[in-house]
Design an enzyme around this catalytic site. Structure first.
Site, mmCIF file in Angstrom:
data_model
loop_
_atom_site.group_PDB
_atom_site.id
_atom_site.type_symbol
_atom_site.label_atom_id
_atom_site.label_comp_id
_atom_site.label_asym_id
_atom_site.label_seq_id
_atom_site.Cartn_x
_atom_site.Cartn_y
_atom_site.Cartn_z
ATOM 1 N N ASP A 91 0.852 -1.198 0.000
ATOM 2 C CA ASP A 91 0.000 0.000 0.000
ATOM 3 C C ASP A 91 0.887 1.247 0.000
ATOM 4 O OD1 ASP A 91 -0.396 -0.832 3.412
ATOM 5 O OD2 ASP A 91 0.561 1.034 2.749
ATOM 6 N N HIS A 106 8.541 -5.586 -1.500
ATOM 7 C CA HIS A 106 7.632 -6.543 -2.134
ATOM 8 C C HIS A 106 6.754 -5.882 -3.182
ATOM 9 C CE1 HIS A 106 8.051 -9.435 1.507
ATOM 10 N NE2 HIS A 106 9.078 -9.484 0.691
ATOM 11 N N CYS A 133 0.254 -2.685 -23.062
ATOM 12 C CA CYS A 133 1.400 -2.042 -22.407
ATOM 13 C C CYS A 133 1.601 -0.659 -23.024
ATOM 14 C CB CYS A 133 2.672 -2.861 -22.618
ATOM 15 S SG CYS A 133 4.162 -1.972 -22.082
ATOM 16 N N SER A 175 4.845 -10.497 11.207
ATOM 17 C CA SER A 175 4.832 -11.780 11.934
ATOM 18 C C SER A 175 6.174 -12.481 11.860
ATOM 19 C CB SER A 175 3.749 -12.693 11.333
ATOM 20 O OG SER A 175 4.028 -12.917 9.950
HETATM 21 C C1 BV8 Z 1 12.654 -15.025 -1.948
HETATM 22 C C2 BV8 Z 1 3.544 -9.200 -1.690
HETATM 23 C C3 BV8 Z 1 14.777 -15.563 -2.925
HETATM 24 C C4 BV8 Z 1 2.378 -9.619 -2.488
HETATM 25 C C5 BV8 Z 1 4.328 -10.990 -0.218
HETATM 26 C C6 BV8 Z 1 10.341 -22.805 0.793
HETATM 27 C C7 BV8 Z 1 9.899 -22.862 -0.516
HETATM 28 C C8 BV8 Z 1 9.832 -21.720 -1.333
HETATM 29 C C9 BV8 Z 1 10.218 -20.482 -0.818
HETATM 30 C C10 BV8 Z 1 10.633 -20.440 0.499
HETATM 31 C C11 BV8 Z 1 10.712 -21.570 1.300
HETATM 32 N N1 BV8 Z 1 11.160 -21.195 2.518
HETATM 33 C C12 BV8 Z 1 11.375 -19.868 2.510
HETATM 34 C C13 BV8 Z 1 11.078 -19.400 1.281
HETATM 35 C C14 BV8 Z 1 11.178 -18.041 0.823
HETATM 36 C C15 BV8 Z 1 9.800 -17.395 0.870
HETATM 37 C C16 BV8 Z 1 9.253 -17.483 2.281
HETATM 38 O O1 BV8 Z 1 9.746 -16.812 3.167
HETATM 39 N N2 BV8 Z 1 8.208 -18.303 2.469
HETATM 40 C C17 BV8 Z 1 7.637 -18.428 3.797
HETATM 41 C C18 BV8 Z 1 6.131 -18.560 3.691
HETATM 42 C C19 BV8 Z 1 8.282 -19.629 4.484
HETATM 43 N N3 BV8 Z 1 10.056 -16.029 0.508
HETATM 44 C C20 BV8 Z 1 10.021 -15.688 -0.792
HETATM 45 O O2 BV8 Z 1 9.664 -16.404 -1.691
HETATM 46 C C21 BV8 Z 1 10.527 -14.279 -1.082
HETATM 47 N N4 BV8 Z 1 11.514 -14.373 -2.132
HETATM 48 O O3 BV8 Z 1 12.941 -15.611 -0.933
HETATM 49 O O4 BV8 Z 1 13.482 -14.970 -3.075
HETATM 50 C C22 BV8 Z 1 15.716 -14.503 -2.524
HETATM 51 C C23 BV8 Z 1 15.996 -14.264 -1.167
HETATM 52 C C24 BV8 Z 1 16.901 -13.281 -0.825
HETATM 53 C C25 BV8 Z 1 17.506 -12.521 -1.820
HETATM 54 C C26 BV8 Z 1 17.192 -12.759 -3.152
HETATM 55 C C27 BV8 Z 1 16.299 -13.751 -3.511
HETATM 56 C C28 BV8 Z 1 9.417 -13.374 -1.564
HETATM 57 C C29 BV8 Z 1 8.368 -13.226 -0.501
HETATM 58 C C30 BV8 Z 1 7.415 -12.096 -0.870
HETATM 59 C C31 BV8 Z 1 6.003 -12.618 -0.974
HETATM 60 N N5 BV8 Z 1 5.090 -11.470 -1.164
HETATM 61 N N6 BV8 Z 1 3.543 -9.909 -0.414
HETATM 62 C C32 BV8 Z 1 1.090 -9.199 -1.852
HETATM 63 O O5 BV8 Z 1 1.103 -8.359 -0.934
HETATM 64 O O6 BV8 Z 1 0.079 -9.728 -2.300
HETATM 65 S S1 BV8 Z 1 4.361 -11.689 1.301
HETATM 66 C C33 BV8 Z 1 3.308 -10.924 2.414
HETATM 67 O O7 BV8 Z 1 3.320 -11.671 3.632
HETATM 68 C C34 BV8 Z 1 3.794 -9.568 2.876
HETATM 69 O O8 BV8 Z 1 4.404 -8.817 1.880
HETATM 70 C C35 BV8 Z 1 4.756 -9.847 3.979
HETATM 71 O O9 BV8 Z 1 6.079 -9.910 3.515
HETATM 72 C C36 BV8 Z 1 4.440 -11.250 4.353
HETATM 73 C C37 BV8 Z 1 4.267 -11.353 5.841
HETATM 74 O O10 BV8 Z 1 3.193 -10.615 6.179
HETATM 75 P P1 BV8 Z 1 3.276 -9.567 7.404
HETATM 76 O O11 BV8 Z 1 3.502 -8.227 6.815
HETATM 77 O O12 BV8 Z 1 4.215 -10.014 8.462
HETATM 78 O O13 BV8 Z 1 1.792 -9.714 7.867
HETATM 79 P P2 BV8 Z 1 1.191 -10.904 8.735
HETATM 80 O O14 BV8 Z 1 -0.289 -10.896 8.508
HETATM 81 O O15 BV8 Z 1 1.961 -12.159 8.513
HETATM 82 O O16 BV8 Z 1 1.498 -10.414 10.217
HETATM 83 C C38 BV8 Z 1 0.941 -9.201 10.672
HETATM 84 C C39 BV8 Z 1 1.512 -8.987 12.050
HETATM 85 O O17 BV8 Z 1 1.040 -7.729 12.536
HETATM 86 C C40 BV8 Z 1 1.068 -10.035 13.043
HETATM 87 O O18 BV8 Z 1 2.195 -10.453 13.802
HETATM 88 C C41 BV8 Z 1 0.065 -9.300 13.931
HETATM 89 O O19 BV8 Z 1 0.129 -9.725 15.275
HETATM 90 C C42 BV8 Z 1 0.547 -7.886 13.840
HETATM 91 N N7 BV8 Z 1 -0.514 -6.872 13.991
HETATM 92 C C43 BV8 Z 1 -1.811 -6.941 13.604
HETATM 93 N N8 BV8 Z 1 -2.425 -5.780 13.905
HETATM 94 C C44 BV8 Z 1 -1.504 -4.965 14.470
HETATM 95 C C45 BV8 Z 1 -0.273 -5.658 14.526
HETATM 96 N N9 BV8 Z 1 0.849 -5.128 15.041
HETATM 97 C C46 BV8 Z 1 0.766 -3.856 15.517
HETATM 98 N N10 BV8 Z 1 -0.371 -3.123 15.485
HETATM 99 C C47 BV8 Z 1 -1.521 -3.641 14.974
HETATM 100 N N11 BV8 Z 1 -2.642 -2.899 14.972
#
Ligand code: BV8
Length: 232
Positions: A91, A106, A133, A175
């Protein structure tokens, strides 16, 4: 230099659902279906629609920066030292709050990219396979300019340099489940590592300070302290 990493939790009080909390974005969809290149290839219309709905909601006027975004913009202006925001969010609420140099590792919901010529464009309207495009003229080649799972995050070299230079590392509303962002806290040389979150994250143990609570309440207080420190 103060490095601030933000996640979906910083936008929660603005009305944008997080990914993993109940009622979150992923609750209605399997991640593999809407946030992977394979999912897009399999059903582009479903994925385009997922992002069209989020784009419309962001632009609906009902969603505005909250006190956490405002306080981070104030920190940039008044900290008396460099402040860089690296966000996982797609956003534009940091920018609408007045933050200047935000890195969207991201990608961004209000941008699209051509899969043919690679050019990136701002776009506020829905996207579909009917759209051409603006640069190379190819029809149906535009995709959301967001980073899906398995794709390489943006600005990684710049982020690595910032992590080495940071004195204070702050993570807000994430998270700690998605890498490489979740690994930043253990790779920074910052002496203060502060986590602000509603609940402990998956990487809470790497922080020197864990502030539990809502970003909209905790961040203004933390910014007050950081600016006040400078003033002393
Ligand atoms: C990469 C964009 C290589 C799109 C997103 C096994 C197989 C394959 C891949 C992997 C694997 N193991 C690891 C990986 C890598 C993978 C990964 O990490 N997977 C996870 C699931 C295990 N990662 C990738 O693929 C990344 N790329 O690794 O490429 C590389 C690495 C390094 C260098 C070069 C190359 C790409 C990942 C990007 C994915 N895209 N979003 C879209 O938005 O639609 S991910 C999406 O979820 C977000 O962008 C964010 O990154 C992610 C996590 O979300 P959060 O922001 O943390 O939100 P969440 O809901 O999880 O948590 C919210 C938190 O806020 C909670 O804790 C809550 O308690 C708290 N909260 C709530 N309300 C409040 C609050 N806190 C304060 N105040 C409040 N009011």
């Amino acid at each position: 230099m103060i490095f601030v990493l933000t996640g979906a939790g910083v936008s929660r009080e603005s009305g944008i659902p997080t990914f993993r909390d109940s009622g979150g974005l992923w609750e209605k969809h399997r991640v593999e279906d809407v946030a992977t290149p394979q999912g897009f290839k399999k059903n582009p219309a479903l994925v385009q629609n997922f992002y069209n709905l989020r784009r419309r909601e962001l632009l609906s006027g009902a969603i505005r920066p909250n006190p956490a975004h405002m306080a981070l913009a104030r920190l940039e202006r008044e900290a008396g030292e460099e402040v860089r925001i690296v966000t996982q969010n797609v956003d534009d609420l940091h920018e609408r709050a007045g933050s200047k140099n935000v890195l969207h590792m991201h990608g961004e919901l209000l941008k699209v990219r051509c899969r043919d010529c690679g050019k990136v464009f701002s776009r506020r309207e829905d996207l579909s396979a009917e759209v051409f495009c603006p640069s190379c003229g190819k029809k149906g080649a535009l995709r959301p300019h967001v980073v899906w799972f398995g794709e390489t995050p943006l600005h990684m070299d710049e982020i690595a340099a910032l992590l080495r230079r940071a004195d204070v590392f702050i993570a807000v509303g994430t998270s700690g489940t998605v890498y490489p962002a979740a690994g930043f806290v253990s790779s920074t040389s910052a002496r203060r590592k502060i986590e602000v979150n509603m609940e402990p994250s998956a990487v809470s143990s790497f922080f020197t300070e864990n502030l539990l609570g809502k970003a909209g309440e905790m961040i203004p207080r933390l910014v007050e302290e950081l600016i006040g420190k400078k003033a002393l």
